[in-house]
Motif scaffolding. Structure first.
Motif, PDB file in Angstrom:
ATOM      1  N   TRP A   1      -5.109  -2.119   4.302  1.00  0.00           N
ATOM      2  CA  TRP A   1      -4.397  -2.600   5.490  1.00  0.00           C
ATOM      3  C   TRP A   1      -3.640  -3.893   5.193  1.00  0.00           C
ATOM      4  CZ3 TRP A   1      -3.134   0.623   8.868  1.00  0.00           C
ATOM      5  CH2 TRP A   1      -3.988   1.636   9.313  1.00  0.00           C
ATOM      6  N   HIS A   2      -4.237  -4.771   4.417  1.00  0.00           N
ATOM      7  CA  HIS A   2      -3.605  -6.051   4.074  1.00  0.00           C
ATOM      8  C   HIS A   2      -2.232  -5.821   3.435  1.00  0.00           C
ATOM      9  CE1 HIS A   2      -3.394 -10.255   2.810  1.00  0.00           C
ATOM     10  NE2 HIS A   2      -3.104  -9.841   1.595  1.00  0.00           N
TER      11      HIS A   2
ATOM     12  N   GLU B   1      -8.662 -13.607   5.538  1.00  0.00           N
ATOM     13  CA  GLU B   1     -10.000 -13.776   4.971  1.00  0.00           C
ATOM     14  C   GLU B   1     -10.108 -13.222   3.548  1.00  0.00           C
ATOM     15  OE1 GLU B   1     -12.966 -12.276   7.628  1.00  0.00           O
ATOM     16  OE2 GLU B   1     -12.075 -13.298   9.349  1.00  0.00           O
ATOM     17  N   LEU B   2      -9.162 -12.396   3.148  1.00  0.00           N
ATOM     18  CA  LEU B   2      -9.201 -11.825   1.799  1.00  0.00           C
ATOM     19  C   LEU B   2      -8.748 -12.872   0.791  1.00  0.00           C
ATOM     20  CD1 LEU B   2      -7.712  -8.281   2.470  1.00  0.00           C
ATOM     21  CD2 LEU B   2     -10.108  -8.888   2.107  1.00  0.00           C
TER      22      LEU B   2
ATOM     23  N   THR C   1       0.845  -1.186   0.000  1.00  0.00           N
ATOM     24  CA  THR C   1       0.000   0.000   0.000  1.00  0.00           C
ATOM     25  C   THR C   1       0.882   1.237   0.000  1.00  0.00           C
ATOM     26  OG1 THR C   1      -1.740  -1.166   1.183  1.00  0.00           O
ATOM     27  CG2 THR C   1      -1.789   1.229   1.295  1.00  0.00           C
TER      28      THR C   1
ATOM     29  N   LYS D   1      -0.546  -5.573   7.452  1.00  0.00           N
ATOM     30  CA  LYS D   1      -1.471  -6.180   8.411  1.00  0.00           C
ATOM     31  C   LYS D   1      -2.316  -7.210   7.665  1.00  0.00           C
ATOM     32  CE  LYS D   1      -1.321  -2.213  11.307  1.00  0.00           C
ATOM     33  NZ  LYS D   1      -1.850  -1.328  12.210  1.00  0.00           N
ATOM     34  N   PRO D   2      -1.704  -8.369   7.346  1.00  0.00           N
ATOM     35  CA  PRO D   2      -2.367  -9.369   6.517  1.00  0.00           C
ATOM     36  C   PRO D   2      -3.721  -9.814   7.070  1.00  0.00           C
ATOM     37  CG  PRO D   2      -0.085  -9.982   6.952  1.00  0.00           C
ATOM     38  CD  PRO D   2      -0.389  -8.796   7.804  1.00  0.00           C
ATOM     39  N   ASN D   3      -4.652 -10.012   6.167  1.00  0.00           N
ATOM     40  CA  ASN D   3      -5.995 -10.460   6.493  1.00  0.00           C
ATOM     41  C   ASN D   3      -6.220 -11.768   5.736  1.00  0.00           C
ATOM     42  OD1 ASN D   3      -8.753 -10.961   6.593  1.00  0.00           O
ATOM     43  ND2 ASN D   3      -9.301  -8.794   6.463  1.00  0.00           N
TER      44      ASN D   3
ATOM     45  N   ALA E   1      -9.875  -2.749   4.066  1.00  0.00           N
ATOM     46  CA  ALA E   1      -9.253  -4.023   4.457  1.00  0.00           C
ATOM     47  C   ALA E   1      -8.126  -4.401   3.499  1.00  0.00           C
ATOM     48  CB  ALA E   1     -10.305  -5.133   4.510  1.00  0.00           C
ATOM     49  N   ILE E   2      -8.309  -4.112   2.216  1.00  0.00           N
ATOM     50  CA  ILE E   2      -7.260  -4.409   1.234  1.00  0.00           C
ATOM     51  C   ILE E   2      -6.063  -3.485   1.457  1.00  0.00           C
ATOM     52  CG2 ILE E   2      -6.673  -4.364  -1.234  1.00  0.00           C
ATOM     53  CD1 ILE E   2      -9.576  -5.305  -1.757  1.00  0.00           C
TER      54      ILE E   2
END
Length: 174
Positions: free
Chosen positions: A83-84, A92-93, A35, A88-90, A80-81
């Protein structure tokens, strides 16, 4: 001349509202992304864009090695993307990427650009990559995710800009 406090400098730059972008490349058989908000158009002829990558970012060597990068301007609601790819990996994505010009881009982004590195400029603790755009796409109905004072947000009360600078000058004179 006294040195500027880095935190004060960062906070002051933070009052410039920007879009939120995910910079991507494909290197060593893998897609990589981060990002960033340091993106701008440079030239219409030839079509050039620029990104700025910190010298400590892992993405720096990946772009240098691949010689290519893509920019995805995130849409409102894609926090959320953002932050990912900001570390800050998510988990659920899923299924985040489309392909543009052979590079990964974020599915559902407001706009995407695929570029080949045209020039690399070392500037302080960052490297600026100027890229020649090879492919692009845009969803003109989508609204961008914004970043202002360290927070994500969306545009409000948008108004269409005048058709030309001449029209602006005329309106200001009256």
């Amino acid at each position: 001349m006294s040195a500027l406090d880095p935190r004060t400098f960062r906070n002051t730059c933070g009052v410039f509202a920007t879009g939120v972008n995910v910079i991507t490349t494909h290197c060593d058989g893998h897609d990589h992304g981060m990002t960033a908000n340091a993106f701008m158009s440079i030239s219409l002829d030839p079509p050039l864009i620029a990104i700025s990558i910190a010298e400590k970012a892992r993405m720096l060597e990946k772009i240098q090695k691949s010689g290519r990068f893509a920019v995805s301007i995130l849409a409102s609601g894609m926090d959320a993307i953002a932050w990912h790819f900001a570390g800050k990996p998510n988990g659920e994505l899923r299924d985040l990427f489309d392909e543009l010009g052979g590079l990964p881009v974020i599915r559902g982004a407001v706009a995407t650009f695929s570029a080949i590195v045209h020039e690399e400029i070392i500037a302080g603790d960052h490297t600026i990559f100027v890229g020649r755009v090879e492919a692009l796409a845009a969803d003109e109905t989508a609204e961008p995710l914004m970043f202002f004072k360290g927070k994500f947000g969306a545009l409000e009360n948008t108004r269409k800009a005048p058709a030309s600078m001449l029209q602006i000058e005329t309106e200001l004179m009256w």
